[in-house]
Scaffold this active site. Structure first.
Site, PDB file in Angstrom:
ATOM      1  N   PRO A   2       0.831  -1.203   0.000  1.00 23.03           N
ATOM      2  CA  PRO A   2       0.000   0.000   0.000  1.00 23.03           C
ATOM      3  C   PRO A   2       0.865   1.252   0.000  1.00 23.03           C
ATOM      4  O   PRO A   2       1.899   1.299   0.672  1.00 23.03           O
ATOM      5  CB  PRO A   2      -0.792  -0.093   1.306  1.00 23.03           C
ATOM      6  CG  PRO A   2      -0.511  -1.420   1.886  1.00 23.03           C
ATOM      7  CD  PRO A   2       0.683  -1.994   1.220  1.00 23.03           C
ATOM      8  N   GLU A   3       0.458   2.234  -0.768  1.00 27.25           N
ATOM      9  CA  GLU A   3       1.161   3.509  -0.801  1.00 27.25           C
ATOM     10  C   GLU A   3       0.257   4.574  -0.179  1.00 27.25           C
ATOM     11  O   GLU A   3      -0.820   4.266   0.315  1.00 27.25           O
ATOM     12  CB  GLU A   3       1.545   3.840  -2.251  1.00 27.25           C
ATOM     13  CG  GLU A   3       2.439   2.747  -2.856  1.00 27.25           C
ATOM     14  CD  GLU A   3       2.860   3.024  -4.295  1.00 27.25           C
ATOM     15  OE1 GLU A   3       2.942   4.198  -4.675  1.00 27.25           O
ATOM     16  OE2 GLU A   3       3.102   2.046  -5.028  1.00 27.25           O
TER      17      GLU A   3
END
Ligand code: ZN
Length: 284
Positions: A2-3
């Site tokens: 996840p960013e």
């Protein structure tokens, strides 16, 4: 992994379940995630109220009534599940459910992480500035202070590619492989270009301006898309972590370049061990 947009979406999904609520009961179902959980983790959290839920880079920061902050990172595969006491999710545990927060408002927040690269840590709010996990983080890309001058200055002396520079959390926080590819595409800049080429004599040039604009716009679009999937999946299983977005270059090798008038095809190459997707025709 996840960013920033995914972590922000998780934050927005968790806030209604956690903000203003007390940890009525906490289950630490193992002693470690990526690192050992804090000593007496469950006991220390129990009874505390979450006064706010924030984010810094890819970290979630839950402010606690004890003056501490619960620092949480999703790692590679971490996700939260929110269920309410009145549906069956509240009592059922799945494989890889490692930490369960039973909140005083009836919400159950479960952290699931098959690969266990996620982490949770308790830090005194007063010592947050010295926290090693956060101290080295660069600016928030959606913050007002992040602009062309700041990015150009950070890149001016770098000997790396633009792709590597933007992936460096000390230059800008929260970007990873996907959004770096998307931002470089948006700015029509080659991922192979030298990072230092967005500065001319230490000053930001037109490339730096285009790049900052593209970074902000891809992140904002992804957060907006996350918001819509949040509304959709509230009606389904309540899993918070991953959302399918429509990327313009990421994972689209061989597809036509979406730039109007460009005849290029998206190419994949490997840079510092990670896949880069770009259009060799319109990204210069
Ligand atoms: Zn193109």
């Amino acid at each position: 992994m996840p960013e920033l947009p995914e972590v922000e979406t998780v934050r927005r999904g968790l806030a209604p379940a956690m903000e203003g609520a007390r940890f009525a009961r906490v289950e630490a179902r193992r002693k470690d995630l990526r690192w050992p959980l804090p000593k007496d983790f469950a006991r220390r959290l129990t009874g505390l109220t979450v006064t706010g839920l924030g984010r810094r880079g890819k970290y979630l920061l839950a402010d606690l009534s004890s003056g501490e902050v619960l620092l949480m990172h999703l790692g590679m595969s971490g996700a939260f599940r929110v269920s309410r006491g009145d549906d069956d999710g509240g009592g059922k545990l799945a494989a890889h459910d490692h930490v369960v927060f039973h909140m005083s408002n009836g919400a159950t927040v479960t952290f699931n992480d098959p690969r266990r690269f996620g982490s949770m840590k308790l830090v005194a709010r007063a010592k947050l500035e010295n926290e090693p996990l956060l101290r080295a983080l660069g600016p928030e890309p959606l913050g007002n202070e992040f602009d062309a001058a700041m990015l150009a200055q950070a890149c001016a002396a770098k000997k790396t590619s633009l792709k590597a520079a933007l992936s460096d959390q000390t230059i800008v926080a929260g970007l990873g492989n996907i959004y770096v590819c998307e931002a470089l595409f948006g700015a029509h800049l080659s991922p192979k270009r030298a990072a230092s080429s967005i500065a001319s004599k230490g000053k930001p040039n037109a490339r730096a301006v285009a790049l900052v604009e593209a970074i902000k716009s891809v992140l904002q679009a992804a957060i907006a898309a996350g918001g819509s999937s949040l509304r959709d999946h509230r009606q389904t299983d309540g899993e918070l972590g991953y959302f399918q977005h429509n990327f313009r270059v990421y994972d689209r090798a061989g597809k036509a370049c979406p730039t109007r008038g460009c005849q290029g095809k998206i190419k994949r190459m490997v840079q510092t061990g990670r896949s880069t997707f770009y259009c060799p025709v319109c990204q210069k």
